[in-house]
Write an enzyme that holds these catalytic residues in place. Structure first.
Site, PDB file in Angstrom:
ATOM      1  N   THR A 185       8.042  -3.647  13.215  1.00  0.00           N
ATOM      2  CA  THR A 185       7.440  -4.592  12.270  1.00  0.00           C
ATOM      3  C   THR A 185       6.919  -5.775  13.069  1.00  0.00           C
ATOM      4  O   THR A 185       7.428  -6.078  14.151  1.00  0.00           O
ATOM      5  CB  THR A 185       8.477  -5.111  11.272  1.00  0.00           C
ATOM      6  OG1 THR A 185       9.510  -5.755  12.007  1.00  0.00           O
ATOM      7  CG2 THR A 185       9.071  -4.002  10.451  1.00  0.00           C
ATOM      8  N   GLU A 333       7.903  -0.101   7.267  1.00  0.00           N
ATOM      9  CA  GLU A 333       9.105   0.629   6.831  1.00  0.00           C
ATOM     10  C   GLU A 333       8.794   1.730   5.823  1.00  0.00           C
ATOM     11  O   GLU A 333       9.667   2.521   5.486  1.00  0.00           O
ATOM     12  CB  GLU A 333      10.112  -0.349   6.208  1.00  0.00           C
ATOM     13  CG  GLU A 333      10.748  -1.314   7.198  1.00  0.00           C
ATOM     14  CD  GLU A 333       9.967  -2.607   7.364  1.00  0.00           C
ATOM     15  OE1 GLU A 333       8.741  -2.611   7.131  1.00  0.00           O
ATOM     16  OE2 GLU A 333      10.595  -3.623   7.729  1.00  0.00           O
ATOM     17  N   LYS A 442       7.223 -22.533  -4.915  1.00  0.00           N
ATOM     18  CA  LYS A 442       8.190 -22.808  -5.973  1.00  0.00           C
ATOM     19  C   LYS A 442       7.954 -24.230  -6.482  1.00  0.00           C
ATOM     20  O   LYS A 442       8.274 -25.202  -5.812  1.00  0.00           O
ATOM     21  CB  LYS A 442       9.613 -22.643  -5.440  1.00  0.00           C
ATOM     22  CG  LYS A 442       9.875 -21.190  -5.068  1.00  0.00           C
ATOM     23  CD  LYS A 442      10.918 -21.018  -3.984  1.00  0.00           C
ATOM     24  CE  LYS A 442      10.844 -19.593  -3.456  1.00  0.00           C
ATOM     25  NZ  LYS A 442      10.126 -19.460  -2.181  1.00  0.00           N
ATOM     26  N   TRP A 447       7.025 -20.238 -10.352  1.00  0.00           N
ATOM     27  CA  TRP A 447       6.411 -19.725  -9.128  1.00  0.00           C
ATOM     28  C   TRP A 447       4.899 -19.721  -9.250  1.00  0.00           C
ATOM     29  O   TRP A 447       4.343 -19.333 -10.276  1.00  0.00           O
ATOM     30  CB  TRP A 447       6.886 -18.288  -8.855  1.00  0.00           C
ATOM     31  CG  TRP A 447       8.275 -18.218  -8.311  1.00  0.00           C
ATOM     32  CD1 TRP A 447       9.159 -19.257  -8.184  1.00  0.00           C
ATOM     33  CD2 TRP A 447       8.936 -17.053  -7.828  1.00  0.00           C
ATOM     34  NE1 TRP A 447      10.329 -18.809  -7.646  1.00  0.00           N
ATOM     35  CE2 TRP A 447      10.224 -17.454  -7.423  1.00  0.00           C
ATOM     36  CE3 TRP A 447       8.562 -15.721  -7.691  1.00  0.00           C
ATOM     37  CZ2 TRP A 447      11.150 -16.558  -6.885  1.00  0.00           C
ATOM     38  CZ3 TRP A 447       9.468 -14.826  -7.171  1.00  0.00           C
ATOM     39  CH2 TRP A 447      10.765 -15.243  -6.762  1.00  0.00           C
TER      40      TRP A 447
HETATM   41  P1  AMP Z   1       3.348  -4.521   7.963  1.00  0.00           P
HETATM   42  O1  AMP Z   1       4.707  -3.940   8.002  1.00  0.00           O
HETATM   43  O2  AMP Z   1       3.023  -5.373   9.141  1.00  0.00           O
HETATM   44  O3  AMP Z   1       2.312  -3.491   7.716  1.00  0.00           O
HETATM   45  O4  AMP Z   1       3.286  -5.531   6.731  1.00  0.00           O
HETATM   46  C1  AMP Z   1       3.664  -5.128   5.449  1.00  0.00           C
HETATM   47  C2  AMP Z   1       3.395  -6.243   4.469  1.00  0.00           C
HETATM   48  O5  AMP Z   1       1.991  -6.480   4.343  1.00  0.00           O
HETATM   49  C3  AMP Z   1       3.837  -5.924   3.051  1.00  0.00           C
HETATM   50  O6  AMP Z   1       5.210  -6.102   2.868  1.00  0.00           O
HETATM   51  C4  AMP Z   1       2.990  -6.895   2.251  1.00  0.00           C
HETATM   52  O7  AMP Z   1       3.550  -8.194   2.230  1.00  0.00           O
HETATM   53  C5  AMP Z   1       1.699  -6.941   3.033  1.00  0.00           C
HETATM   54  N1  AMP Z   1       0.714  -6.063   2.399  1.00  0.00           N
HETATM   55  C6  AMP Z   1       0.405  -4.796   2.729  1.00  0.00           C
HETATM   56  N2  AMP Z   1      -0.571  -4.329   1.925  1.00  0.00           N
HETATM   57  C7  AMP Z   1      -0.879  -5.316   1.064  1.00  0.00           C
HETATM   58  C8  AMP Z   1      -1.793  -5.448  -0.021  1.00  0.00           C
HETATM   59  N3  AMP Z   1      -2.627  -4.474  -0.364  1.00  0.00           N
HETATM   60  N4  AMP Z   1      -1.797  -6.621  -0.700  1.00  0.00           N
HETATM   61  C9  AMP Z   1      -0.979  -7.633  -0.364  1.00  0.00           C
HETATM   62  N5  AMP Z   1      -0.107  -7.569   0.653  1.00  0.00           N
HETATM   63  C10 AMP Z   1      -0.050  -6.424   1.359  1.00  0.00           C
END
Ligand code: AMP
Length: 543
Positions: A185, A333, A442, A447
């Site tokens: 991540t 994940e 917040k 929110w």
């Molecule tokens: P990563 O593990 O780096 O791919 O990041 C995952 C995170 O990206 C998710 O938990 C979301 O917060 C954000 N994310 C992924 N796709 C979207 C989407 N279509 N709209 C908003 N946030 C997204």
């Protein structure tokens, strides 16, 4: 009583062998890192993957150990995607845009003895060399003619490594739960955490990605994954494309709107995938073209994920290319596909405006993914499209723990993983991300969704990028600050922006201030870097 069907394991080698048997001449086209266009096909890729597996065996690699890569989307990277897990080792793709300390952390954590590197990233690794003691050999992904001069002495050349090897490899029949891939991540807090995919999870994820309600890959499609192979396996497209036999177009190191456009036009791409900032680059580039009929390009779908796709972006892409935008959500994940936004048939008669209200949602989970939203005490919330809470997911391609961190229990009592996203779920099953839980503002016990505010601000014709962060407030706890990067040459005022927002948002959502910056900080995966913005505006107070 058990069923009487054959228990064939779900293995990445079966994906490769299927492609080599049934789509041997379907092309993999790469904008080569060395320059020019390189063409190969699934038949050749399978043979070269076999050579690579022999070479790795010769170098002493055995099952269960990691091989790391710092590499662009290319045919050689695809060979690694197939050969490394195929022989029972684990492919660890490292994001070169991470900070040097994060890269060395990952390489030490994965303990890879061999690192495969595109030419572009050699200077980075030269600087890190004394911090990655486990790495014994570095393979530069090029041929002899392009081998660079380097201060490192443990360097091998990819093409020389595989040249003399056999084109057939006796791929082991592994347990389908064997580890296959390791992606970390982006780690906005603490060290990066490793999601360890298995052969089974990868094959199931690929099958799902090929369905019509998901990415819809098939042997008739031409797929352009702009999302990098160093970020969550390019959303699984290398495996899904191989499984389906789709023609695969890989953009290499040139992350420019011009390269994306030229590949779309010259290779007839029908599906392209990437984060929102990529599409901004594409739109900015095509705006400079004169007399081009962009609507006649064969592109059908832009698949957008990683960050929220704003209505203004969806609209521009759809109108410019006469294509359909598919919004998707996922995370490292979740392999990553957790939801994809395809319209239900019953929406066909809706107005364009109503359709847009659905398109901006992050979509419905495919078969295999279960979703729920819960409050802070873990109680289920209704799927009414209004209640919002922590998004929890489970399924055969969702992580149950992190690599080498057995002490971390990341599941609730029912086996659901807490995504860290705050969402609603509507009665038709469409999920909408309200915010990352740490980004939500917040204010007075209520929110405010930073994503909603950003999406609306992006609709202003002079706004290129927008971000909202919460600033501490003596009375309301936090209030929104809207940060804007204007379009080149434009100078909107705070009042212009506030006037634009008026009537589109609840009055109490109105940002307490609007500030303008020249460049938006982005994370290694192309998301707005809210942490950097919070640091930048740490002394900010509302006047
Ligand atoms: P990563 O593990 O780096 O791919 O990041 C995952 C995170 O990206 C998710 O938990 C979301 O917060 C954000 N994310 C992924 N796709 C979207 C989407 N279509 N709209 C908003 N946030 C997204």
């Amino acid at each position: 009583m058990l069923g009487l069907m054959q228990d064939r394991p779900l293995l990445i080698t079966t994906i490769m062998e299927y492609a080599a048997t049934y789509h041997p001449d379907h092309e993999i086209v790469t904008r080569a890192v060395e320059g020019g266009i390189h063409r190969t096909n699934y038949g050749e890729i399978a043979q070269r993957a076999a050579r690579l597996a022999h070479a790795l065996t010769r170098l002493g690699i055995h099952q269960g150990e990691c091989i790391s890569t710092l590499a662009w989307n290319s045919y050689r990277h695809l060979e690694l995607y197939l050969a490394v897990p195929g022989m029972g080792a684990i492919l660890n793709t490292v994001n070169p845009r991470l900070f040097p300390e994060q890269i060395s952390y990952i390489l030490n954590n994965s303990a890879a003895r061999i690192l495969f590197l595109d030419l572009t990233f050699l200077p980075q690794i030269e600087k890190l060399a004394d911090k990655i003691p486990a790495v014994e050999k570095i393979v530069i992904m090029t041929d002899r003619a392009h081998m660079p001069a380097t201060s490192l002495d443990n360097i091998l050349c990819y093409e020389e490594l595989v040249a003399a090897e056999d084109t057939r490899f006796d791929w082991p029949e592994l347990d389908e739960n064997t580890a296959a891939g390791l992606c970390y991540t982006s780690g906005t807090t603490g060290d990066p955490k490793g999601a360890l995919y298995s052969h089974r999870s990868t094959v199931l994820h690929s099958l799902s990605a090929c369905t019509r309600d998901s990415l819809g890959l098939s042997s008739a499609e031409v797929v352009l994954p702009i999302v990098p192979m160093f970020h969550v396996n390019a959303w699984g497209t290398p495996y899904a494309a191989t499984l389906s036999g789709a023609r695969l177009v890989l953009p290499g190191a040139e992350m420019t709107g011009e390269n994306f456009y030229n590949l779309m036009r010259d290779e007839g791409c029908t599906i392209a995938l990437g984060v929102p900032t990529i599409w901004l680059a594409l739109l900015q580039y095509v705006a400079t073209l004169k007399d081009q009929d962009l609507t006649s390009l064969p592109i059908k779908n832009f698949i957008i994920g990683g960050s929220a796709a704003a209505p203004s972006l969806i609209d521009s892409l759809e109108k410019t290319f006469d294509a359909t935008v598919i919004h998707a959500w996922g995370m490292t994940e979740t392999s990553p596909l957790g939801s994809v936004n395809r319209p239900l048939a019953k929406y066909a008669h809706l107005s364009d405006q109503q359709k847009m209200a659905i398109k901006v949602k992050q979509g419905r989970p495919p078969f295999g993914i279960e979703m729920k939203i819960v409050d802070d005490d873990g109680h289920d919330l209704p799927h009414d499209g209004v209640a919002f809470g922590r998004l929890m997911v489970r399924g055969p391609w969702v992580a149950k723990g992190y690599f080498k961190q057995p002490e971390l229990n990341i599941l609730d009592d029912d086996g659901y993983f807490d995504t860290g996203d705050v969402s609603t779920l509507d009665p038709d099953g469409y999920m909408t991300i309200v915010d990352r839980s740490k980004d939500v503002i917040k204010s007075g016990g209520e929110w405010i969704s930073s994503i909603d505010l950003e999406n609306i601000a992006l609709g202003h014709p002079q706004v290129a990028e927008a971000a909202v962060i919460g600033i501490a407030h003596p009375k309301w706890q936090e209030r929104p600050l809207l940060i804007i990067v204007p379009n080149a040459g434009e100078t909107p005022t705070k009042q212009d922006i506030l006037d634009y927002l008026q009537g589109k948002i609840a009055k109490w959502w109105t940002p307490d201030d609007v500030v303008f910056i020249e460049e938006m900080p982005h994370t290694a995966t192309g998301k707005t870097q809210k942490r950097a913005l919070r640091t930048l505006f740490s002394d900010f107070t509302f006047g």
